[in-house]
Design a protein around this motif. Sequence first.
Motif, short mmCIF file in Angstrom:
data_model
loop_
_atom_site.label_atom_id
_atom_site.label_comp_id
_atom_site.label_asym_id
_atom_site.label_seq_id
_atom_site.Cartn_x
_atom_site.Cartn_y
_atom_site.Cartn_z
N HIS A 561 41.58 -27.90 -4.41
CA HIS A 561 40.19 -28.18 -4.80
C HIS A 561 39.63 -29.20 -3.90
O HIS A 561 38.43 -29.02 -3.48
CB HIS A 561 40.16 -28.79 -6.31
N HIS A 562 40.31 -30.27 -3.79
CA HIS A 562 39.78 -31.45 -2.76
C HIS A 562 39.86 -30.77 -1.34
O HIS A 562 38.85 -31.30 -0.53
CB HIS A 562 40.50 -32.61 -2.86
N GLU A 564 39.17 -27.91 -0.22
CA GLU A 564 37.91 -27.01 -0.17
C GLU A 564 36.76 -27.80 -0.03
O GLU A 564 35.89 -27.47 0.58
CB GLU A 564 37.97 -25.88 -1.42
N SER A 565 36.69 -29.06 -0.79
CA SER A 565 35.51 -29.80 -0.94
C SER A 565 35.35 -30.38 0.54
O SER A 565 34.17 -30.50 1.21
CB SER A 565 35.44 -30.83 -1.85
N LEU A 566 36.41 -30.72 1.23
CA LEU A 566 36.39 -31.32 2.50
C LEU A 566 35.87 -30.28 3.69
O LEU A 566 35.28 -30.66 4.31
CB LEU A 566 37.76 -32.06 2.68
N GLU A 568 34.36 -27.64 3.15
CA GLU A 568 33.04 -27.20 3.16
C GLU A 568 32.09 -28.25 3.70
O GLU A 568 30.88 -28.15 4.11
CB GLU A 568 32.67 -26.59 1.43
N ARG A 569 32.51 -29.43 3.35
CA ARG A 569 31.57 -30.67 3.98
C ARG A 569 31.72 -30.65 5.47
O ARG A 569 30.67 -31.11 6.18
CB ARG A 569 31.89 -32.10 3.45
N GLU A 572 29.33 -27.98 6.41
CA GLU A 572 27.84 -28.69 6.26
C GLU A 572 27.43 -29.53 7.42
O GLU A 572 26.37 -29.42 7.82
CB GLU A 572 27.99 -29.46 4.88
N ASN A 619 27.88 -37.80 -1.67
CA ASN A 619 28.57 -36.74 -1.93
C ASN A 619 29.94 -36.58 -1.43
O ASN A 619 30.42 -35.42 -1.35
CB ASN A 619 27.62 -35.37 -1.06
N ASP A 620 30.58 -37.74 -1.27
CA ASP A 620 31.97 -37.63 -0.67
C ASP A 620 32.80 -37.26 -1.91
O ASP A 620 32.99 -37.78 -3.09
CB ASP A 620 32.36 -39.19 -0.29
N PRO A 621 33.64 -36.18 -1.94
CA PRO A 621 34.37 -35.59 -2.87
C PRO A 621 35.56 -36.47 -3.39
O PRO A 621 35.88 -36.22 -4.66
CB PRO A 621 34.79 -34.20 -2.45
#
Length: 646
Positions: A561-562, A564-566, A568-569, A572, A619-621
Motif C-alpha cells: 500500500h505504501h 503504491e502511494s510512493l 504514484e507520487r 505525479e 500529501n506525503d503518504p
Amino acid sequence: MEVNLLGSLEVLRNDIVITPSAPKLRQVLSLLTVNANRVVRRERLVDELWDDNPPTSVTTTVQTYIYQLRKQLGLGTAPHASSAEADSAAATLHTTPKGYQLSLDPAGLDSTRFELLADRGHVEFEAGRFASAATTLADALSLWRGPALVDVPLGPSLRSETLRLEEMRKKVLEQRLEADLQLGRHQELIGELTGLTAEQPTNERYPEMLMLALHRSGRRADALDVYQQTRAVLSDRLGLDPSSYLQRIHHAVLAADPGLDLPSLRTRTSIRSGPPEQLPPERGALVGRESQLTKVLDAMVARRGSGPTVVALIGPPGSGTSALCIRAGHELRDRYPDGQLCARLSDLDGGQVPTADLLAEFLRSMGMPESQMPASADERSRVFLNWSAQRRMLLVLDDVFNVEQLLPLLPFGAGCGVLLNSRRRMFTPSVATTVEVPPLDHADGVRLLTDLLGEHRVAEDRAGTDALVALCDGLPMALHAVVTRLQERPHWPISRLVSWIGVEADHRRSADDPLGMRSSVDRTWRSAPPAVRDAFRRLAAAESATMSVAEAARVLAVDEHHAESLVERLVEFQLMQAESVAHGVDARYRFVPCVRTVGRQLGPDSSAPAQRRNADDGNDPLRPNPRGERRPRDAAAPLVVTDSYR
C-alpha cells in the motif's frame, strides 16, 4: 441571483424582485450577503439581531429565519449539505457546523462590483491614465442608489460595514474629481463641487478642489470667497483654522501662482508606455510538437465558462513544456491586445516563489508605483483581479509549484488566457485542458538533430545518430545538450560522443552531466516530499528500470500500500511513468532512462530543514500529520521564463 446593498436592499432572481419584507429577514440576509462565500457564526447573527437581549428560543428563531430565506429566495440547499453540493448551484444557503454560509457569485453583488471598479480606477489613476480612471471611477459610483442598506435595521456588524462602504465611496468620489481636474474639466466640475461643499462644509477636500476649478476658470474672486466661507465654518463649528494645504491654495490664488494652472497630462507617468509584453523570444523551431501545439491553440480558442481559459502542459523533466508554452504564447499574442505577462513560479532549488512576490511583479508590469504597492498577497491579488477583469491578457506561468500557488494568480476576466506548465500533475476545475507532452519519438529525435547539426553530419554517421537519439530518450533538453557538445567538437563523429557518454554513465558520481538533465531532474526531485525523494533515489538504483508495485515494495522495504502511494507520487511528479495495462493486470511503472541515470547519481537525501520545508509534505503518504510549511525566499528570484527546455 443578484443582491444590491448600495442603497435600499434589493434581491432579484432572473430580473424579478424577490426582496424579503420582514425586517429581521432583511437583516439576516444583509449580514449573510456582506459575508458572502464565508461562514457567519451563529453567535454573530445573534449579536447582530438582538445585541445583548436575545429571546429565550434564540436558536430556533435563527433556524426559522434561515428556513424562510431558503424558501422565499429559492436558496434550497438542505441543512448540513456538503460544500461540494453547495457550490454546485449559483446561489445557495447552507448550514455548517458553526453557522451559515451564503454562496453567491461575486458578480451578482453590487458592493463587490463597486470595489473591483474602485481598485481598477485607483490603479489607472496612479499610472497616469486619467481618462480611463475617471470613467472607471464614475462607473463605480453609478452603482450607488443611496446610503448602503438604508432600509435595513443595522446591528453592530452591518453598521460597521455600511460605514466602511461609505468611506470607500467618498474616497472614490474624491479621486474621480481629481482625475477630472487633471483632464481639464474644471468648468464642468464647478456645479458639482459647489453642491458637495455646501453638503459637507467641514470636509476641506471639496473647497480645495472647488477653489482650484474656479481659479482655472478665471474666477479668482469666487475662489477667494470659497476660502473665506470655509474658514468661517471651520472656526464656528470646530474652532479650527483651515488646513495648511488650503491656506497654500489661498495664497497661490492671491498671487496668481502659475503652479495652479492645468498640469500637463504627462506629469504622472507609468513605468511602461504600453501593455506589458514579457514573452521571451523563441529559441528556434519546435520539432515534433505539432500535435501538442494544435491541442493547446484549439483549447485556448474554445472558450469555456465565464472565467479565463486555462491550459496546462505536463511532461517529464526535459520534455520542453516551457518552450511549447512560449511558442503557443507567440501564436496567441494577437488575441490578447492588453498584454502578455510571464512568471516563473519555482526557484532554482525547487522551492516555491512566494505568491506575494509574483503578484508584486505583475502589478509593477501594469504600471503601479512602488509607493502604492499593497502590503499583503491578498490585497495584491484583489488589485490584480480588478485590473484584469475587463481586459484581454495572456499569462504564461512557468514551473507552477501546486494548485494553491496557482489559484491566487489567475486573472478574473473571461477574455484572459493562461498557459502554464508544471513539474507535477495538477487537478483543479480552473484548468480547462491538460495537454501531455511526452518524449519525442525516434523519427522526430533524428529530425531535431538534423535541424541543429545539418544533414551532412547526420548522414555521415546514421548509426551513431540513431544511438544518440535512443540515448537521449527523445527528450529535447538532452538532445540540445548533446548538440552543444558536438558543435564544440566539430572533429568528433556522432558515434564518438555516444561512446564518451557511455563511459561517463559508468561513473555514477561523475561531476559531468553529458545529457544536461541533472539540473531539471534535481529541481523536480527537490520539489517533492522527503519520502518521495528517498523512494526515487532508491528505486532508480534498483536493477530494473521497470517494476510492479510488489517489486517496488521489496526495494523500499515497505508494504505494498505504501509502495503504491510512493510510485504514484513519482508518477505525479513526472519522475516515473505508469504503463497502460489491461483490466485485472497488475500495473507496472518505469523510469525514463535519462531521468533514472540522474536518480542513480543522487546520494542520500541530505537536504537542510529549510529545503525540506519547500516540499509539499501535505500529501506525503509516510508523514500523515505534516505542517506543510514553506520557506520564504532570501532574495527575489527572476520572474521570467528562462529555461525553455525544462
